[in-house]
Design an enzyme around this catalytic site. Structure first.
Site, PDB file in Angstrom:
ATOM      1  N   ASN A  19     -10.369  -0.450   0.855  1.00 44.25           N
ATOM      2  CA  ASN A  19      -8.912  -0.418   0.755  1.00 44.25           C
ATOM      3  C   ASN A  19      -8.507  -0.916  -0.627  1.00 44.25           C
ATOM      4  O   ASN A  19      -8.654  -2.103  -0.931  1.00 44.25           O
ATOM      5  CB  ASN A  19      -8.331  -1.314   1.868  1.00 44.25           C
ATOM      6  CG  ASN A  19      -6.813  -1.383   1.857  1.00 44.25           C
ATOM      7  OD1 ASN A  19      -6.171  -0.976   0.898  1.00 44.25           O
ATOM      8  ND2 ASN A  19      -6.249  -1.917   2.926  1.00 44.25           N
ATOM      9  N   HIS A  70      -3.002   6.362   3.276  1.00 46.10           N
ATOM     10  CA  HIS A  70      -3.512   5.114   2.719  1.00 46.10           C
ATOM     11  C   HIS A  70      -4.851   4.789   3.380  1.00 46.10           C
ATOM     12  O   HIS A  70      -4.985   4.866   4.605  1.00 46.10           O
ATOM     13  CB  HIS A  70      -2.506   3.990   2.928  1.00 46.10           C
ATOM     14  CG  HIS A  70      -3.075   2.650   2.605  1.00 46.10           C
ATOM     15  ND1 HIS A  70      -3.788   2.405   1.448  1.00 46.10           N
ATOM     16  CD2 HIS A  70      -3.070   1.477   3.307  1.00 46.10           C
ATOM     17  CE1 HIS A  70      -4.177   1.145   1.450  1.00 46.10           C
ATOM     18  NE2 HIS A  70      -3.768   0.565   2.562  1.00 46.10           N
ATOM     19  N   CYS A 103       0.821  -1.214   0.000  1.00 44.33           N
ATOM     20  CA  CYS A 103       0.000   0.000   0.000  1.00 44.33           C
ATOM     21  C   CYS A 103       0.852   1.259   0.000  1.00 44.33           C
ATOM     22  O   CYS A 103       0.327   2.365  -0.113  1.00 44.33           O
ATOM     23  CB  CYS A 103      -0.937  -0.021   1.192  1.00 44.33           C
ATOM     24  SG  CYS A 103      -1.896  -1.537   1.233  1.00 44.33           S
TER      25      CYS A 103
HETATM   26  N1  ACO Z   1     -17.620  -8.957  10.946  1.00 42.48           N
HETATM   27  C1  ACO Z   1     -17.936  -9.208  12.207  1.00 42.48           C
HETATM   28  N2  ACO Z   1     -17.033  -9.532  13.157  1.00 42.48           N
HETATM   29  C2  ACO Z   1     -15.741  -9.575  12.773  1.00 42.48           C
HETATM   30  C3  ACO Z   1     -15.333  -9.324  11.450  1.00 42.48           C
HETATM   31  C4  ACO Z   1     -16.340  -9.005  10.524  1.00 42.48           C
HETATM   32  N3  ACO Z   1     -16.051  -8.717   9.222  1.00 42.48           N
HETATM   33  N4  ACO Z   1     -14.001  -9.449  11.374  1.00 42.48           N
HETATM   34  C5  ACO Z   1     -13.569  -9.774  12.612  1.00 42.48           C
HETATM   35  N5  ACO Z   1     -14.618  -9.844  13.449  1.00 42.48           N
HETATM   36  C6  ACO Z   1     -14.623 -10.164  14.872  1.00 42.48           C
HETATM   37  C7  ACO Z   1     -13.427 -10.969  15.279  1.00 42.48           C
HETATM   38  O1  ACO Z   1     -13.676 -12.351  15.087  1.00 42.48           O
HETATM   39  C8  ACO Z   1     -13.337 -10.623  16.757  1.00 42.48           C
HETATM   40  O2  ACO Z   1     -14.281 -11.360  17.471  1.00 42.48           O
HETATM   41  P1  ACO Z   1     -13.914 -11.935  18.940  1.00 42.48           P
HETATM   42  O3  ACO Z   1     -13.640 -10.732  19.779  1.00 42.48           O
HETATM   43  O4  ACO Z   1     -15.160 -12.665  19.306  1.00 42.48           O
HETATM   44  O5  ACO Z   1     -12.717 -12.798  18.726  1.00 42.48           O
HETATM   45  C9  ACO Z   1     -13.763  -9.146  16.795  1.00 42.48           C
HETATM   46  O6  ACO Z   1     -14.539  -8.942  15.598  1.00 42.48           O
HETATM   47  C10 ACO Z   1     -12.629  -8.176  16.821  1.00 42.48           C
HETATM   48  O7  ACO Z   1     -11.737  -8.540  15.781  1.00 42.48           O
HETATM   49  P2  ACO Z   1     -10.385  -7.776  15.537  1.00 42.48           P
HETATM   50  O8  ACO Z   1      -9.651  -8.424  14.410  1.00 42.48           O
HETATM   51  O9  ACO Z   1      -9.668  -7.589  16.839  1.00 42.48           O
HETATM   52  O10 ACO Z   1     -10.964  -6.371  15.055  1.00 42.48           O
HETATM   53  P3  ACO Z   1     -10.247  -4.981  14.921  1.00 42.48           P
HETATM   54  O11 ACO Z   1     -10.971  -3.987  15.709  1.00 42.48           O
HETATM   55  O12 ACO Z   1      -8.752  -5.077  15.102  1.00 42.48           O
HETATM   56  O13 ACO Z   1     -10.516  -4.643  13.374  1.00 42.48           O
HETATM   57  C11 ACO Z   1      -9.297  -4.594  11.294  1.00 42.48           C
HETATM   58  C12 ACO Z   1      -9.978  -5.461  12.360  1.00 42.48           C
HETATM   59  C13 ACO Z   1     -10.346  -3.709  10.682  1.00 42.48           C
HETATM   60  C14 ACO Z   1      -8.671  -5.476  10.242  1.00 42.48           C
HETATM   61  C15 ACO Z   1      -8.186  -3.723  11.966  1.00 42.48           C
HETATM   62  O14 ACO Z   1      -7.399  -4.539  12.812  1.00 42.48           O
HETATM   63  C16 ACO Z   1      -7.296  -3.035  10.994  1.00 42.48           C
HETATM   64  O15 ACO Z   1      -7.706  -2.176  10.227  1.00 42.48           O
HETATM   65  N6  ACO Z   1      -5.973  -3.340  11.029  1.00 42.48           N
HETATM   66  C17 ACO Z   1      -4.971  -2.655  10.231  1.00 42.48           C
HETATM   67  C18 ACO Z   1      -4.919  -3.205   8.840  1.00 42.48           C
HETATM   68  C19 ACO Z   1      -3.834  -2.511   8.065  1.00 42.48           C
HETATM   69  O16 ACO Z   1      -3.547  -1.357   8.276  1.00 42.48           O
HETATM   70  N7  ACO Z   1      -3.164  -3.232   7.147  1.00 42.48           N
HETATM   71  C20 ACO Z   1      -2.055  -2.674   6.412  1.00 42.48           C
HETATM   72  C21 ACO Z   1      -2.525  -1.947   5.208  1.00 42.48           C
HETATM   73  S1  ACO Z   1      -3.539  -2.935   4.171  1.00 42.48           S
HETATM   74  C22 ACO Z   1      -2.547  -3.534   2.878  1.00 42.48           C
HETATM   75  O17 ACO Z   1      -1.354  -3.315   2.827  1.00 42.48           O
HETATM   76  C23 ACO Z   1      -3.177  -4.399   1.826  1.00 42.48           C
END
Ligand code: ACO
Length: 333
Positions: free
Chosen positions: A288, A258, A116
């Site tokens: 994204n 990004h 990204c």
């Molecule tokens: N729908 C419903 N529930 C979900 C979903 C979904 N789509 N996805 C995960 N959950 C659940 C999980 O199972 C978890 O449940 P649990 O607590 O019962 O175990 C809960 O929601 C929390 O999950 P987390 O993964 O901890 O959620 P988080 O708040 O961290 O959000 C996300 C996830 C959006 C991916 C976030 O962590 C994020 O944006 N991370 C950064 C990503 C990033 O910047 N990547 C680099 C750039 S992208 C690239 O280079 C291609």
């Protein structure tokens, strides 16, 4: 020969017509509009059709940028295509775009794989190419079909991504050299590479029936770990680029980060003490789009009149690698 700074003289973008809403995703995996919006800020994203590859999206964005620069395809000396979703492992998607849009065979063309952060890497390479005066016009075209590597059974990733392409033309500055690409900072944290990758299909794990069955051809990501690294790294790399440009945070008119997560964008702005009305955001509509996201947002903010000549624009990228990058430019169009 004295070095001449580069300036962006044209921008363009393209997103496919098909819209995939959060309600549509509720029918595919166990998720909800409420969860997706509150955790990411995404409401819908664009999906390329089966017969559209990344180069098809990139070609549209490239032609728009070339026209915006007042150039023709024959005027392009080099094509750099940041992408994590090339049409094929090889040849380069940049070669395919070159032939598709009629850029002469004398132009160089290569892909740049930096997740990204790819568009910022591409701009820096283009700046170096034009600085010595040997190149008249470099096309940086970030083109992504993230849905081609999406695991549609993994709700933690499949709700995040969309398809699209964004492009910029970099040329040597003429006249007022103050309106130009001012600074770049790029950083690599390879020790975190395992947090976001496509494990199969390369020389380490060639695809087999078994690896395909295990979805090793698809993107996998440890979101929460990357979230922590991004929230810390984004303001740090941005501050370095602002300082290197000889500016302060208060001088920044527009911030284009990004578009991975609205909460990362807002946290970054808070840490930089930059008001939210200076943020360019399209994650709600496009999700994204990896390397293309900053390029698309730049094009949108220029075309709707937000970015004006002389504005200081901060670009911040982060993603697979783990890679971090920031650039500051003074808008010269
Ligand atoms: N729908 C419903 N529930 C979900 C979903 C979904 N789509 N996805 C995960 N959950 C659940 C999980 O199972 C978890 O449940 P649990 O607590 O019962 O175990 C809960 O929601 C929390 O999950 P987390 O993964 O901890 O959620 P988080 O708040 O961290 O959000 C996300 C996830 C959006 C991916 C976030 O962590 C994020 O944006 N991370 C950064 C990503 C990033 O910047 N990547 C680099 C750039 S992208 C690239 O280079 C291609």
């Amino acid at each position: 020969m004295s070095l001449r700074p580069g300036v962006i003289t044209g921008v363009g973008s393209y997103v496919p017509d098909r819209v995939l809403t959060n309600a549509d995703l509720e029918k595919i995996v166990e998720t909800s509009d409420e969860w997706i919006v509150s955790h990411t800020g995404i409401r819908e994203r664009r999906i390329a059709s089966d017969d559209q590859a990344s180069s098809d999206l990139g070609a549209q964005a490239a032609l728009a940028a070339i026209e915006d620069a007042g150039l023709a395809p024959e005027d392009i000396d080099y094509i750099i295509c940041p992408t994590v979703t090339p049409d094929q492992l090889f040849p380069c998607t940049a070669n395919t775009i070159q032939a598709a849009i009629g850029v002469p065979n004398a132009a160089g063309a290569f892909d740049l794989l930096s997740g990204c952060t790819g568009f910022i890497y591409g701009l820096q390479v283009a700046q170096q190419f034009v600085a010595g005066g040997a190149m008249g016009a470099v096309l940086v075209v970030a083109a992504e079909k993230l849905t081609s590597i999406t695991n549609w059974t993994d709700r933690s990733t499949c709700v995040l991504f969309g398809d699209g392409a964004g492009a910029a033309i970099v040329q040597p500055t003429e006249g007022d050299a103050g309106n130009c690409l001012l600074s770049f900072v790029l950083e690599s944290y390879g020790e975190y590479g395992y947090l976001l990758d496509v494990p199969g299909g390369g020389s380490r794990r060639p695809l087999t029936q078994e690896s395909l069955a295990a979805n090793e051809n698809c993107l996998r990501m440890n979101g929460p770990e990357l979230y922590k690294i991004a929230v810390r790294g984004v303001p740090e790399v941005a501050e370095k680029a602002i300082t290197r440009a000889g500016l302060t945070n208060a001088d920044i008119d527009w911030v284009i980060m990004h578009q991975a997560n609205m909460r990362i964008i807002e946290a970054g702005a808070r840490r930089l003490d930059i008001p939210e009305d200076r943020l360019v955001v399209n994650i709600d509509r496009l999700g994204n789009t990896s390397g293309a996201s900053i390029a698309i947002a730049l094009d949108e903010a220029y075309r709707d009149g937000r970015i004006q000549t002389g504005n200081n624009v901060l670009l911040v990228g982060f993603g697979a690698g783990f890679s971090l990058g920031a650039a500051v430019l003074r808008w010269g169009k």
